[in-house]
Motif scaffolding. Structure first.
Motif, short mmCIF file in Angstrom:
data_model
loop_
_atom_site.label_atom_id
_atom_site.label_comp_id
_atom_site.label_asym_id
_atom_site.label_seq_id
_atom_site.Cartn_x
_atom_site.Cartn_y
_atom_site.Cartn_z
N THR A 10 0.75 -1.06 0.03
CA THR A 10 0.04 0.05 0.01
C THR A 10 0.86 1.32 -0.01
N GLY A 40 -4.90 7.57 -6.13
CA GLY A 40 -5.74 6.77 -5.31
C GLY A 40 -6.85 6.06 -5.94
N GLY A 44 -7.34 1.97 -6.29
CA GLY A 44 -8.89 1.66 -5.22
C GLY A 44 -9.43 0.54 -6.12
N VAL A 51 -5.19 -3.47 -6.23
CA VAL A 51 -6.22 -2.65 -5.32
C VAL A 51 -5.32 -2.73 -3.95
N ASP A 53 -4.87 -1.99 0.05
CA ASP A 53 -5.41 -2.03 1.40
C ASP A 53 -6.27 -0.95 1.60
N GLN A 54 -7.25 -0.80 1.72
CA GLN A 54 -8.10 0.48 1.96
C GLN A 54 -8.17 1.05 3.42
N ALA A 57 -4.66 2.01 4.34
CA ALA A 57 -4.59 3.32 3.53
C ALA A 57 -5.23 4.51 4.54
N LEU A 58 -6.34 4.03 4.86
CA LEU A 58 -7.08 5.30 6.00
C LEU A 58 -6.35 5.31 6.97
N SER A 301 -5.54 8.12 -0.08
CA SER A 301 -6.58 7.32 0.56
C SER A 301 -8.15 7.80 0.09
N MET A 304 -8.97 6.55 -3.17
CA MET A 304 -9.43 5.07 -3.34
C MET A 304 -10.93 4.90 -2.97
N LEU A 305 -11.46 6.02 -2.26
CA LEU A 305 -12.75 5.92 -1.90
C LEU A 305 -13.97 6.31 -3.15
#
Length: 608
Positions: A10, A40, A44, A51, A53-54, A57-58, A301, A304-305
């Motif tokens: 990540t 991002g 995402g 992809v 790891d969300q 990342a957050l 991050s 990614m959303l």
């Protein structure tokens, strides 16, 4: 060694792609953060390929928020915070109420419940900590009056969102969602059972915030500076850097888990307490690289959303959401600041700073969905609004630069008496350091041009610049200082030294120093890249000007010399030269006194 390393993957993917697309964005004269957001999106879940790891990342992004707020606290003081409470508290409350009402109105048009409208409106009312602070830092506004108002406004918004996060679970049943256990709603070390009701939750929340502030002001003010001084006396730079990071992250984590306040607010107070130490400048330097790296991961991050297909699926609600964020609440902030008697330039900066949403908006959206208050469509609209508003935020700041002259031309005329009232003694025969009118102009518009000629322009008045400036003053040579720190500017004006407020890399700021009529330019700032831009401006204005700069490496010496510097002094070489001269001469020189004594620099060092 395990091959499944999601954390490393990540970080590598996030920073690597952020660099590539940030460089591309910069090449096309766009803010690098646009490239970070695109990076991002590419890593995402809504785009093909790798992809990241969300969740990781957050969490990494949260570290960036902590370090950034800690850095702001290092340049802030409790006095600064209290000085803007008269506008920051009522202004933020009114702006939150107005934006929430607009969001609730859009939710009603979309057929959502009252609870969904409340969560949606609150999410649109709070600005992103990272975006706001990055924008202010890039424009050297953190230590100005408008910067203090913006940061104070941001802190009030954070406190309001902390209260909202605590109350929503307790109110979920009343608002039409799923009831939550109030014991978990309060969070932190202290908790109340559900039968204490809403007022018990509210009271405990306010009590915990007050307890945290008291602990930081009473205990933290003594413990944190003591730890820094103790570690500094060990002589270990590694331990000092580690102490700074441990204090920033530790206080933020403790504030969230023991007192229920936000991580960002806890980090801000840690930095503000540490700013009272004499080592705060060094602490800021040590934490800067990590602050920059993790703030980049924040934008990654956020990217990614975002699902790009939502722009095509729901264009009208997204545009309405964006209108509320960028136009609605910004207009409210602009009118509020004007109503408190501040000039249009300050109102424009505050309104542009708040024209985006971020971290707290995502948290509120997730909580609202989890409590069955907010539909998933609402979360998607919030994410889309956040992405688009962050991308448009630099455009907002560019727009205020164009609007400012028009608004100021329509503003009531200033009283003429202010133009002739001196605020400091002369720096050259017949000159005054500044006037009340010029001081006001430097805050609200282009800085006034100097009347000096044949003078020296000194860029920066830190540890090196203050020594050089003292020597110039004792030698009776006319000079002025370009500086962007309010506290330093105030001290210079009290000492009768003419100043230009702002970043010398900006064209309007440097033009005010009259480089065309100057004899010498001294760059006492440690940033070689910024110094290079200033040298190019100086050479364009006056090819004959003598340029003296400082550097920390051979590469920086070569860089600055190639851009036109006549003399580049590398600190390490001068230290080595002094040591060698002392050893070979056979006599010991007296130890250098502290910076506060500000001794004169030998005249020979200024004629290089």
């Amino acid at each position: 060694m395990p091959h499944d390393t999601p954390l490393i993957a990540t970080i590598v993917a996030g920073l690597g792609l952020a660099f590539v697309f940030g460089a591309i964005a910069n090449r096309f004269r766009m803010p690098p953060l646009v490239g970070y957001l695109i990076a991002g999106m590419l890593v995402g879940p809504n785009t093909p390929g790798f992809v990241a790891d969300q969740g990781l990342a957050l969490e990494l992004a949260e570290i960036g928020v902590i370090l950034l707020m800690f850095g702001v606290g290092l340049h802030f003081s409790l006095k600064d915070l209290l000085s803007v409470r008269a506008i920051a508290v009522p202004g933020a409350v009114v702006q939150i109420a107005f934006a929430t009402a607009l969001g609730a109105g859009l939710a009603w048009l979309l057929g959502w419940t009252m609870g969904a409208g409340l969560v949606f409106g609150l999410a649109l009312s709070v600005a992103s900590t990272v975006v706001l602070l990055r924008a202010l830092q890039e424009r050297r506004l953190i230590e100005t009056e408008r910067g203090r108002i913006a940061v104070g406004w941001l802190i009030v918004e954070d406190l309001a969102m902390v209260l909202a996060l605590v109350l929503l679970p307790a109110l979920a049943g009343v608002l039409g969602g799923q009831e939550a256990d109030a014991a978990h709603a309060t969070g932190g070390l202290f908790s109340l059972p559900a039968d204490y009701g809403i007022w018990g939750v509210v009271g405990l929340t306010l009590l915990k915030v007050a307890a945290f502030v008291v602990v930081m002001l009473v205990v933290g003010r003594r413990v944190i500076p003591w730890i820094l001084h103790y570690v500094a006396h060990t002589g270990s730079r590694e331990l000092f850097r580690l102490a700074v990071l441990a204090i920033a992250l530790g206080v933020a984590f403790g504030a969230a888990h023991l007192f229920g306040v936000s991580l960002a607010l806890g980090a801000f107070f840690a930095g503000m307490i540490m700013s009272e130490s004499e080592l705060s400048h060094r602490a800021a330097e040590e934490s800067l690289p990590l602050r920059d790296a993790f703030s980049v991961l924040f934008f990654v991050s956020v990217g990614m959303l975002f699902d790009p297909t939502s722009l095509l699926a729901h264009p009208a609600p997204i545009l309405a959401t964006l209108f509320i964020i960028v136009i609605g609440k910004s207009a409210a902030a602009f009118l509020i600041v004007l109503a408190f008697g501040h000039p249009p330039a300050t109102a424009l900066v505050i309104s542009a700073s708040l024209a985006q949403i971020g971290e707290f908006s995502f948290i509120l959206a997730e909580l609202g969905v989890g409590l069955n208050l907010l539909p998933e469509e609402g979360r998607d609209l919030i994410l889309a609004g956040a992405i688009l508003s962050i991308v448009l935020n630099p455009v907002m700041f560019a727009a205020i630069d164009r609007l400012k002259p028009w608004l100021e031309s329509r503003a009531p005329a200033k009283e003429p008496e202010a133009a002739a009232r001196p605020t400091g003694p002369a720096t050259a025969p017949g000159m005054v350091a500044a006037t009340a009118a010029s001081a006001k102009l430097s805050e609200d518009g282009p800085p006034p041009a100097t009347n000096l000629s044949g003078h020296t322009i000194l860029i920066g008045y830190g540890r090196v610049g203050s020594l050089v400036g003292t020597a110039l003053k004792l030698a009776g040579r006319p000079f002025l200082v370009i500086e962007d720190a309010d506290k330093v500017l105030a001290q210079l004006k009290l000492a009768g030294i003419e100043t230009v407020s702002g970043n010398a890399a900006r064209g309007d700021v440097f033009a005010a120093a009259n480089a065309a009529g100057a004899e010498r330019l001294i760059l006492a700032i440690p940033n070689a890249f910024e110094a290079g831009q200033i040298i190019l401006r100086a050479r364009a204005a006056n090819p004959a000007i003598s340029v003296i700069a400082r550097a920390h490496s051979d590469a920086e010496v070569e860089h600055l010399t190639g851009l036109g510097a006549d003399t580049v002094i590398m600190g390490e070489r001068e230290i080595a030269r002094g040591i060698v001269e002392t050893v070979l001469s056979g006599r010991a020189e007296p130890a250098l006194v502290g910076e506060e004594d500000k001794p004169a620099v030998p005249q020979t060092s200024l004629t290089a």
